[in-house]
Scaffold this active site. Structure first.
Site, PDB file in Angstrom:
ATOM      1  N   PRO A 139       0.741  -1.283  -0.124  1.00  0.00           N
ATOM      2  CA  PRO A 139       0.100  -0.012  -0.121  1.00  0.00           C
ATOM      3  C   PRO A 139       0.990   1.346   0.070  1.00  0.00           C
ATOM      4  O   PRO A 139       1.943   1.340   0.915  1.00  0.00           O
ATOM      5  CB  PRO A 139      -0.780  -0.197   1.319  1.00  0.00           C
ATOM      6  CG  PRO A 139      -0.796  -1.395   1.765  1.00  0.00           C
ATOM      7  CD  PRO A 139       0.489  -1.834   1.373  1.00  0.00           C
ATOM      8  N   HIS A 304      -7.724  -4.003  -0.658  1.00  0.00           N
ATOM      9  CA  HIS A 304      -6.559  -3.778   0.128  1.00  0.00           C
ATOM     10  C   HIS A 304      -6.898  -3.780   1.557  1.00  0.00           C
ATOM     11  O   HIS A 304      -6.189  -4.337   2.415  1.00  0.00           O
ATOM     12  CB  HIS A 304      -5.747  -2.683  -0.527  1.00  0.00           C
ATOM     13  CG  HIS A 304      -5.664  -2.709  -1.990  1.00  0.00           C
ATOM     14  ND1 HIS A 304      -4.660  -3.829  -2.222  1.00  0.00           N
ATOM     15  CD2 HIS A 304      -5.958  -2.049  -3.110  1.00  0.00           C
ATOM     16  CE1 HIS A 304      -4.446  -3.782  -3.448  1.00  0.00           C
ATOM     17  NE2 HIS A 304      -5.150  -2.735  -4.137  1.00  0.00           N
ATOM     18  N   LEU A 305      -8.028  -2.904   1.949  1.00  0.00           N
ATOM     19  CA  LEU A 305      -8.446  -2.860   3.096  1.00  0.00           C
ATOM     20  C   LEU A 305      -8.906  -4.036   3.709  1.00  0.00           C
ATOM     21  O   LEU A 305      -8.811  -4.324   4.951  1.00  0.00           O
ATOM     22  CB  LEU A 305      -9.516  -1.552   3.354  1.00  0.00           C
ATOM     23  CG  LEU A 305      -9.846  -1.255   4.683  1.00  0.00           C
ATOM     24  CD1 LEU A 305      -8.591  -0.933   5.486  1.00  0.00           C
ATOM     25  CD2 LEU A 305     -10.838  -0.161   4.711  1.00  0.00           C
ATOM     26  N   GLN A 306      -9.445  -4.907   2.838  1.00  0.00           N
ATOM     27  CA  GLN A 306     -10.258  -6.144   3.117  1.00  0.00           C
ATOM     28  C   GLN A 306      -9.187  -7.299   4.076  1.00  0.00           C
ATOM     29  O   GLN A 306      -9.456  -7.606   4.972  1.00  0.00           O
ATOM     30  CB  GLN A 306     -10.304  -6.849   1.955  1.00  0.00           C
ATOM     31  CG  GLN A 306     -11.257  -8.219   2.039  1.00  0.00           C
ATOM     32  CD  GLN A 306     -11.237  -8.877   0.459  1.00  0.00           C
ATOM     33  OE1 GLN A 306     -10.505  -9.855   0.456  1.00  0.00           O
ATOM     34  NE2 GLN A 306     -12.229  -8.445  -0.257  1.00  0.00           N
ATOM     35  N   ASP A 307      -8.005  -7.222   3.918  1.00  0.00           N
ATOM     36  CA  ASP A 307      -7.112  -8.144   4.548  1.00  0.00           C
ATOM     37  C   ASP A 307      -6.517  -7.495   5.498  1.00  0.00           C
ATOM     38  O   ASP A 307      -5.991  -7.982   6.784  1.00  0.00           O
ATOM     39  CB  ASP A 307      -6.184  -8.668   3.734  1.00  0.00           C
ATOM     40  CG  ASP A 307      -4.931  -7.642   3.117  1.00  0.00           C
ATOM     41  OD1 ASP A 307      -3.846  -7.452   3.673  1.00  0.00           O
ATOM     42  OD2 ASP A 307      -5.020  -7.177   2.108  1.00  0.00           O
ATOM     43  N   HIS A 330      -4.678 -12.503  -0.083  1.00  0.00           N
ATOM     44  CA  HIS A 330      -4.048 -12.028   1.316  1.00  0.00           C
ATOM     45  C   HIS A 330      -5.092 -12.211   2.400  1.00  0.00           C
ATOM     46  O   HIS A 330      -4.674 -12.316   3.375  1.00  0.00           O
ATOM     47  CB  HIS A 330      -3.655 -10.672   0.922  1.00  0.00           C
ATOM     48  CG  HIS A 330      -2.448 -10.249   0.509  1.00  0.00           C
ATOM     49  ND1 HIS A 330      -2.054 -10.594  -0.977  1.00  0.00           N
ATOM     50  CD2 HIS A 330      -1.034 -10.048   0.995  1.00  0.00           C
ATOM     51  CE1 HIS A 330      -0.874 -10.384  -1.220  1.00  0.00           C
ATOM     52  NE2 HIS A 330      -0.270 -10.033  -0.107  1.00  0.00           N
TER      53      HIS A 330
END
Length: 375
Positions: A139, A304-307, A330
């Site tokens: 990120p 990306h926030l999910q993991d 991920h």
């Protein structure tokens, strides 16, 4: 600090799931919090080359400094790591520097959970993280600043301050970030996030350092063109082009983050990092298409926030429910690590239209009188 660590370790296979550095970061952070010694063979088994890179080494050393851990195998190219945590005593004032363009945001990922909990009120811990701020395969610092940290504040009440001292662009790095991390004396609350609400605004920044301003403009214009072609109203698009001074950035490079803000307070992002081999238009297009892909699933968090939030809902007290798009490798890996280390229970409900409901019964973690699993 080294020691011979052999028995009664929690063994975590470094080759399962995405088989990369995320296994290390999540397992080490949870080891530190839960006082559970761990052994990780097959480190970064699915990467070429396998084994620890400098940024992973720096991250483990940082976590070890937070909890006075004893370690084995923490060196470049190592494919087997053991980590025996000691006591976490906050606040901490620490610096981490891999000496490469290794991502500052990944250093924050491994250290942040370790600094969040204290058995008594303390001042915030202070972290100075050096390396890449806008690196590939991680990120960007802009994503952490505009998507991840607002989520942590809105849903967990954590006011984590982040100051970008100097940007370090891919491939040279050389950046520096300062973080002030407050600690809690109680468990994190659960998160219920299943209604995204309409998109109200799309903001973003296309940035360059050591490169002509027109490159940032070209990234921005390409992103705007993709959004407009997808039917997004120009009235809600606010994407800026920025060129940093020599004092503000090390080396030359660039990147773009675009993010949508919704009526229910969700923030959905899309990003891309500039490289010499790709045109600025391709970078801007990639970021906008990533944002649109995440919006189409009507999820409340992006891929990306999910993991990144899995570790926190596993530690939270109570039942969390979050609507997202298709699960990434991920995220699946993060869930497996969280279940193995914490005992939290996850349930996944996949919808034919593409979205997934992640449910978790968290463990309600709070610091307890220090105890380390015997070895």
């Amino acid at each position: 600090m080294t020691s011979t660590i052999a028995h009664n370790l929690v063994h975590i296979d470094g080759s399962f799931g995405e088989g990369g550095g995320q296994i290390l970061r999540n397992a080490v952070a949870l080891s530190a919090l839960l006082s559970k010694p761990i052994s990780i063979p097959n480190v970064r088994h699915n990467r070429k080359p396998p084994g620890l890179r400098k940024q992973h080494e720096a991250g483990i050393i940082l976590a070890a400094a937070i909890c006075s851990a004893e370690t084995e195998g923490v060196h470049l190219s190592s494919t087997s790591v053991t980590f025996k945590p000691g006591k976490i005593e906050l606040p901490k004032i620490l610096t981490a520097d891999p000496g490469t363009a290794g991502s500052t945001t990944l250093l924050l990922q491994v250290s942040l959970p370790c600094l969040l909990f204290s058995s008594s009120p303390t001042p915030p811990s202070q972290l100075t993280l050096r390396g890449g701020t806008n690196a590939i395969q991680a990120p960007q610092i802009d994503y952490t600043q505009h998507v991840f940290l607002p989520f942590m504040k809105r849903h967990f009440g954590l006011d984590i301050a982040l100051n970008i001292i100097r940007r370090g662009y891919f491939p040279k790095g050389g950046g520096a970030v300062f973080c002030s991390v407050p600690s809690l004396t109680k468990a994190l609350p659960p998160v219920t996030l299943t209604e995204r609400g309409p998109v109200q605004l799309i903001r973003g920044e296309a940035r360059v350092g050591g490169l002509p301003f027109i490159i940032a403009e070209r990234m921005r214009n390409a992103a705007c063109a993709i959004l407009l072609a997808a039917g997004v109203s120009s009235a809600i698009i606010r994407i800026d082009a920025v060129r940093e001074t020599q004092e503000e950035a090390f080396g030359s490079g660039g990147g773009i983050l675009v993010f949508a803000e919704t009526g229910n307070g969700c923030v959905i992002g899309g990003s891309s990092v500039s490289t010499k081999s790709r045109d600025p238009e391709e970078i801007g297009k990639e970021a906008a298409e990533e944002l649109l892909r995440n919006l189409r699933h009507d999820g409340c968090v992006d891929e990306h926030l999910q993991d990144q939030i899995i570790i926190f809902i596993a530690l939270a007290k109570g039942h969390s429910t979050i609507k997202t798009g298709p699960l990434t490798d991920h995220t699946i890996t993060a869930i497996k690590i969280a279940e193995q280390m914490t005992g939290a229970t996850f349930h996944l409900q996949q919808n034919p239209s593409g979205f997934v409901i992640i449910s978790c019964d968290g463990i309600g973690y709070t610091p307890s009188p220090h105890k380390i699993d015997k070895i």
